[in-house]
Every structure is written in structure tokens, then in C-alpha cells.
Design a protein around this motif. Structure first.
Motif, PDB file in Angstrom:
ATOM      1  N   SER A  18       3.591   7.063   2.433  1.00 21.43           N
ATOM      2  CA  SER A  18       2.826   5.969   3.161  1.00 21.43           C
ATOM      3  C   SER A  18       3.132   4.594   2.837  1.00 21.43           C
ATOM      4  O   SER A  18       3.490   4.558   1.638  1.00 21.43           O
ATOM      5  N   GLY A  19       2.840   3.695   3.619  1.00 22.41           N
ATOM      6  CA  GLY A  19       2.752   2.180   3.106  1.00 22.41           C
ATOM      7  C   GLY A  19       4.126   1.604   3.762  1.00 22.41           C
ATOM      8  O   GLY A  19       4.780   2.336   4.623  1.00 22.41           O
ATOM      9  N   GLN A  20       4.423   0.430   3.466  1.00 16.24           N
ATOM     10  CA  GLN A  20       5.376  -0.322   3.970  1.00 16.24           C
ATOM     11  C   GLN A  20       6.288  -1.007   2.920  1.00 16.24           C
ATOM     12  O   GLN A  20       5.812  -1.664   1.884  1.00 16.24           O
ATOM     13  N   TYR A  21       7.689  -0.689   3.043  1.00 12.24           N
ATOM     14  CA  TYR A  21       8.675  -1.314   2.085  1.00 12.24           C
ATOM     15  C   TYR A  21       9.480  -2.417   2.953  1.00 12.24           C
ATOM     16  O   TYR A  21      10.308  -1.829   3.627  1.00 12.24           O
ATOM     17  N   MET A  22       9.432  -3.599   2.630  1.00 13.94           N
ATOM     18  CA  MET A  22       9.909  -4.518   3.179  1.00 13.94           C
ATOM     19  C   MET A  22      11.397  -5.177   2.502  1.00 13.94           C
ATOM     20  O   MET A  22      10.800  -5.340   1.376  1.00 13.94           O
ATOM     21  N   PHE A  23      12.370  -4.999   2.946  1.00 11.85           N
ATOM     22  CA  PHE A  23      13.325  -5.707   2.300  1.00 11.85           C
ATOM     23  C   PHE A  23      14.244  -6.811   3.112  1.00 11.85           C
ATOM     24  O   PHE A  23      14.887  -6.435   4.086  1.00 11.85           O
ATOM     25  N   ASP A  74       0.692  -1.240  -0.028  1.00 11.48           N
ATOM     26  CA  ASP A  74      -0.065  -0.023   0.036  1.00 11.48           C
ATOM     27  C   ASP A  74       0.936   1.115   0.082  1.00 11.48           C
ATOM     28  O   ASP A  74       0.637   2.160   0.865  1.00 11.48           O
ATOM     29  N   ILE A  75       1.722   1.318  -0.828  1.00 11.22           N
ATOM     30  CA  ILE A  75       2.962   2.224  -0.884  1.00 11.22           C
ATOM     31  C   ILE A  75       2.208   3.642  -1.762  1.00 11.22           C
ATOM     32  O   ILE A  75       1.760   3.602  -2.648  1.00 11.22           O
ATOM     33  N   THR A  76       2.215   4.797  -1.175  1.00  6.22           N
ATOM     34  CA  THR A  76       1.858   6.036  -1.519  1.00  6.22           C
ATOM     35  C   THR A  76       3.374   6.886  -1.685  1.00  6.22           C
ATOM     36  O   THR A  76       4.019   6.827  -0.925  1.00  6.22           O
ATOM     37  N   ARG A  77       3.319   7.833  -2.906  1.00 11.05           N
ATOM     38  CA  ARG A  77       4.189   8.876  -3.101  1.00 11.05           C
ATOM     39  C   ARG A  77       3.464  10.086  -3.296  1.00 11.05           C
ATOM     40  O   ARG A  77       3.146   9.937  -4.595  1.00 11.05           O
ATOM     41  N   VAL A  78       3.458  11.077  -2.599  1.00 11.86           N
ATOM     42  CA  VAL A  78       2.705  12.261  -2.960  1.00 11.86           C
ATOM     43  C   VAL A  78       3.826  13.556  -2.973  1.00 11.86           C
ATOM     44  O   VAL A  78       4.610  13.672  -2.276  1.00 11.86           O
ATOM     45  N   TYR A  79       3.899  14.298  -4.334  1.00 14.70           N
ATOM     46  CA  TYR A  79       4.564  15.385  -4.401  1.00 14.70           C
ATOM     47  C   TYR A  79       3.794  16.700  -4.370  1.00 14.70           C
ATOM     48  O   TYR A  79       2.673  16.514  -4.873  1.00 14.70           O
TER      49      TYR A  79
END
Length: 238
Positions: A67-72, A14-19
Motif C-alpha cells: 500500500s502507499g504511493q510511489y511517485m516518479f 506511506d509505503i508498506t510492504r507486507v510478506y
């Protein structure tokens, strides 16, 4: 009952990227979710403005999601500070770009060695790793040539060797065949396929060329910052 399902190697949730703000607000990523298994070869495609390059920047720790989660590999990247993210890039990720980004008047061997300097390796180890990487891409005989003496395909092979020299777990390739003719593009894609198969490298590639995308296992198609579909390619379905 315990959950024995292994966690994915890479996961965007559920990744968002807002500019920007207000009327100038742009949602480059709008709830993007997908997973990548270790050793997979994934292609991300979509029209201009779809968010594919932003997704690649998030995966490469070159940009942070709103927002959201990035798992590596079981680690939540958002919990890492700036220096830790830099270490993740340096030790786990290799980057390949459309424009090669080689230093002029610098030999192929020296170009491949360059990122190893930042890893603090001694000269002998740097040279040994660089020669090994050039061997993997079939360019040891061009080790002492500078970029002006190499074809576009050979320059991209040097760029791939540079990415390999750091011994990454993941290769992030942004339009790796964008500057090449069809024959050289096929050579590069066959090389990436071989590295994925024989070296076990996880590869995530952005491209606008559908025929190149079919070399991967899966195709993720993005539109307006969202994943429209995620399917196996002809290779992946074989």
C-alpha cells in the motif's frame, strides 16, 4: 491560491510492504515516506532487517508496495502495468550492485554494451555510448580486458559505466563499496560524487558503512521498516 511548489522528482508516501500471512506476516516496510529532489545524492542506512533493501527494490520497480504511493517524476508507478514498469527501469534507472555482476570472458566494452542491446540500439551507437561511459569512469584503456584481468575497483567502475551507458536519470546503488578495500571504496565514492555533481545524476545508495554515507547529501536511517530520521550529512550541511 494556486500551489506553485514543484512536485518532488521521487516520492514515497506511506509505503508498506507486507510478506506472508497470519503468524508469518512480516512488515518489511511500515509507512515509509520521504522525497528526493532531482540531482540529490541520498544514502539509506539501517541495521539488518530495517527495510532498506526492500525500499531500494520498490524504488527500482523490482518489487511493488502493498500500500502507499510511489511517485516518479509526476507518475504514480502503481498505475503502470508490468511492461511499463520494465520500460521505466530500462530508460530512466541505472543499477549498481555490490557484486559487480559482470559477465566473465566478456570484455569491459561488451559488458557495458549489453543493456543497450535490450534498448534496441544499433552496433555503432552501442559501441560509441559504451566507450563514452568507460571514459567517464576513467577506464577506456581497459576496454578490451575481461573481468579476470581487472581489479575489484576497476570491475566496479565497469559496472558504473554499464549503468551510465543507458543515460539514466537515477542511479540506484546497492552496497557499491561492499566488496572493496578502503582506498578503492573512497575512489568509487568520489566517482559517484563527481557524477552527481557534474552529470546531474540523482543517486540513491544503500550502504552499511557510515563513512561512505557521508559522501551523500542526505542520510535516511531506517529501523524496523520505518524511517527513524532523515538528516543532512556533513557534505549536505556544508
Amino acid at each position: 491560491m494556486p500551489n506553485d511548489t514543484p512536485s518532488p522528482f521521487i516520492a514515497l508516501r506511506d509505503i508498506t510492504r507486507v510478506y506472508g500471512k497470519g503468524e508469518a506476516e512480516v512488515h518489511a516496510l511500515d509507512g515509509v515516506s520521504f522525497e528526493v529532489k532531482r540531482g540529490e545524492f541520498i544514502t539509506i542506512m539501517g541495521p539488518s532487517g530495517s527495510g532498506k533493501s526492500t525500499a531500494m527494490n520498490v524504488l527500482g520497480c523490482l518489487d511493488s508496495p502493498t500500500s502507499g504511493q510511489y511517485m516518479f517524476n509526476g507518475i504514480e508507478v502503481a498505475r503502470l502495468d508490468r511492461d511499463q514498469r520494465a520500460l521505466l527501469r530500462r530508460h530512466y534507472l541505472g543499477f549498481i550492485f555490490q557484486g559487480y555482476n559482470l559477465l566473465p570472458r566478456t570484455t569491459a566494452l561488451q559488458n557495458v554494451e549489453l543493456p543497450l542491446i535490450y534498448k534496441g540500439l544499433g552496433r555503432a551507437e552501442r559501441e560509441a555510448r559504451a566507450i563514452s561511459a568507460l571514459e567517464k569512469v576513467g577506464l577506456t584503456q581497459r576496454a578490451d580486458h575481461d573481468p579476470s584481468e581487472l581489479s575489484g575497483g576497476q570491475q566496479q567502475r565497469v559496472a558504473i559505466a554499464r549503468a551510465l551507458a543507458g543515460d539514466p536519470q537515477v542511479i540506484l546503488a546497492d552496497e557499491p563499496t561492499g566488496n572493496l578495500d578502503t582506498m578503492r571504496s573512497v575512489e568509487i565514492m568520489e566517482l559517484l560524487q563527481r557524477l552527481n555533481r557534474d552529470e546531474g545524476l540523482t543517486i540513491i545508495m544503500v550502504t552499511h558503512e557510515e563513512d561512505m554515507a557521508e559522501y551523500a547529501d542526505r542520510l535516511i536511517w531506517m529501523v524496523d521498516g520505518k524511517v527513524e530520521y532523515d538528516r543532512k550529512t556533513t557534505k549536505g550541511a556544508a
